[in-house]
Structure formats: structure tokens, C-alpha cells
Scaffold this active site. Structure first.
Site, short mmCIF file in Angstrom:
data_model
loop_
_atom_site.label_atom_id
_atom_site.label_comp_id
_atom_site.label_asym_id
_atom_site.label_seq_id
_atom_site.Cartn_x
_atom_site.Cartn_y
_atom_site.Cartn_z
N ASP A 97 4.50 35.13 3.66
CA ASP A 97 4.30 34.20 2.75
C ASP A 97 5.01 34.47 1.48
O ASP A 97 5.16 35.52 0.96
CB ASP A 97 2.69 34.07 2.46
CG ASP A 97 2.40 32.81 1.46
OD1 ASP A 97 3.32 31.80 1.61
OD2 ASP A 97 1.41 32.64 0.93
N ASN B 254 2.38 23.72 10.01
CA ASN B 254 3.54 23.73 9.40
C ASN B 254 4.42 22.46 9.60
O ASN B 254 5.22 21.99 9.03
CB ASN B 254 4.42 24.93 9.51
CG ASN B 254 4.17 26.25 9.06
OD1 ASN B 254 4.39 27.46 9.46
ND2 ASN B 254 3.37 26.21 7.75
#
Length: 243
Positions: free
Chosen positions: A23, A71
Site C-alpha cells: 500500500d 480495485n
């Protein structure tokens, strides 16, 4: 670049299976006034460095959360860019994975990806299938809740058909249906960028894993950071509910 001595954790405290939620690519780019795509490109370089370091340290399996089932909600241009980077990684690093005896695995429904990406992934899986060394598992279009639902449905269908008794549906039976069934049990799960949540990643597998949340943004996470994480793992006491 970290020195070998600095990067090597104590061998007896080595986790067998490490997973990473990678991340912070977007924030890394924003801090430098760059487009998000630049952060993702830098993230690929971090993948390369960390996977090499994990092999050198003796990690048996490394699972990377590359593309979650959520996503798809990102802008189409960013999703397309991520697909391009995946193709870039496979084309540029597959020969090294083959040479280093790495077994590539994919968890998640990657067949939802464009046909050319699927073909590249299939080729990479086939070319490393006979390798006997460490495992590099890439989570592509993966979501842990969907994984658990699918496992439950398969077992329920067998029970309904009389193939197995309901009493046979236990923890071992569920684990045998998970996409990580060929991997060692998860020992250490790392998330970069300071966020402290699992984001639908390896929910079952993380039940007794050690969790480590670090502030470093993924493109800045390197071999020294991995070594530090493994040292921190070695200092944990894993009681599995006991004393």
C-alpha cells in the site's frame, strides 16, 4: 542497497510464509507531485527488490496483494496501467524466476483480466510449475470473502450430493478448498503505508499470523525493511491461544 549483513535476520526466527499488502503507491507519487502511474512503476521496482531479498533470506513463500477484487472500482485508466505493469513484470522477470527455481502461483480470479494478460499469466505458471524452490504467490483479482464463500459452496454441494457427511466440513476441509492450500501456513502479514486493516486479504489464513503495520510507503519498502519485519516477527511469542 542494504548490505548482506544488515539484511539477514536470525535464521531460527524465519517465518515460512510472509504476505504483504503493498500500500502507498499513490501517496508516494502525490508526495513527489507525480502521476499515480509513477507510484505504481516505483512499486514494481520494490516488488523486484523485496522478492529477491525474501529468497536470499530463506522465506519459503511470499504472497503479494497486487490487485484486489475491489480495485476494479478505480478509474479505467489506472486499472489499464496496472495491467500493463503486470505484463511488464512477467515479461522482464519470468526468466529470473525460472532460473532461480521459483514456483509462481496466483490466487484470485485472474481470468477476468484481458486475454493477453491471462495468456501471459498462464505461460508464467506453466513455465515455473515444475520448480521446487520458494513460492511467489501473486494475488490477482483476489478477495478473501469470495474465497471463503466459494469454499463453503463447494463443500455444501458435496454434502448435498451425499459425497461427504456434513460433519466432515471442518477447518481442515475448508483449508483444503482455499487457494493457498499449496502454501505453508501464513506466519507474518505486513501492510505498508500506515493503514491498519486487512482489506479483505487472507482473512482465514491470518487467524494466527503475526500482523505488522509499518508507516513506510510501498515504493520505499526495501530489503532492510523486510529484514526488520522478520526480526520483529522473531521477537513475538506465538501462543496460539495457550499460555
Amino acid at each position: 542497497m542494504a548490505t548482506a549483513a544488515a539484511s539477514q535476520p536470525v535464521a531460527q526466527h524465519m517465518p515460512r510464509h510472509v504476505a504483504i499488502i503493498m500500500d502507498g503507491n499513490g501517496r508516494w507519487a502525490a508526495q513527489r507531485h507525480l502521476p499515480r502511474a509513477a507510484g505504481h512503476r516505483a512499486g514494481v521496482e520494490a516488488v523486484r527488490a523485496v522478492t529477491r531479498a525474501a529468497r536470499a533470506m530463506g522465506v519459503q513463500a511470499l504472497t503479494l496483494y497486487a490487485f484486489s477484487s475491489e480495485n476494479w472500482r478505480r478509474p479505467a485508466e489506472e486499472v489499464s496501467g496496472l495491467m500493463g505493469l503486470l505484463k511488464f513484470f512477467i515479461r522482464n522477470d519470468l526468466a529470473e524466476l525460472v532460473r532461480e527455481n521459483v514456483r509462481l502461483r496466483v490466487i484470485g480470479d485472474y481470468r477476468r483480466f484481458p486475454a493477453d494478460v491471462v495468456a501471459l499469466v498462464d505461460d508464467a505458471l506453466g513455465r515455473t510449475a515444475a520448480n521446487t524452490g520458494p513460492i511467489l504467490a501473486i494475488a490477482l483479482n483476489y478477495g478473501a470473502q469470495a474465497e471463503l464463500v466459494t469454499a463453503a459452496q463447494r463443500l455444501a454441494a458435496r454434502a448435498a450430493a451425499g459425497a461427504i457427511p456434513v460433519e466432515a466440513i471442518d477447518g481442515d476441509a475448508i483449508e483444503a478448498e482455499l487457494e493457498t492450500r499449496e502454501l505453508p501456513p501464513l506466519d507474518l502479514l505486513i501492510r505498508t503505508s500506515g493503514e491498519q486493516r486487512l482489506s479483505n486479504f487472507l482473512l482465514w489464513q491470518a487467524a494466527y499470523a503475526e500482523l505488522l503495520f509499518v508507516d513506510t510507503l510501498w515504493p520505499d519498502f526495501g530489503p532492510d525493511d523486510l529484514a526488520d519485519a522478520i526480526r520483529a516477527f522473531g521477537q513475538r511469542q506465538r501462543r496460539y491461544g495457550g499460555l
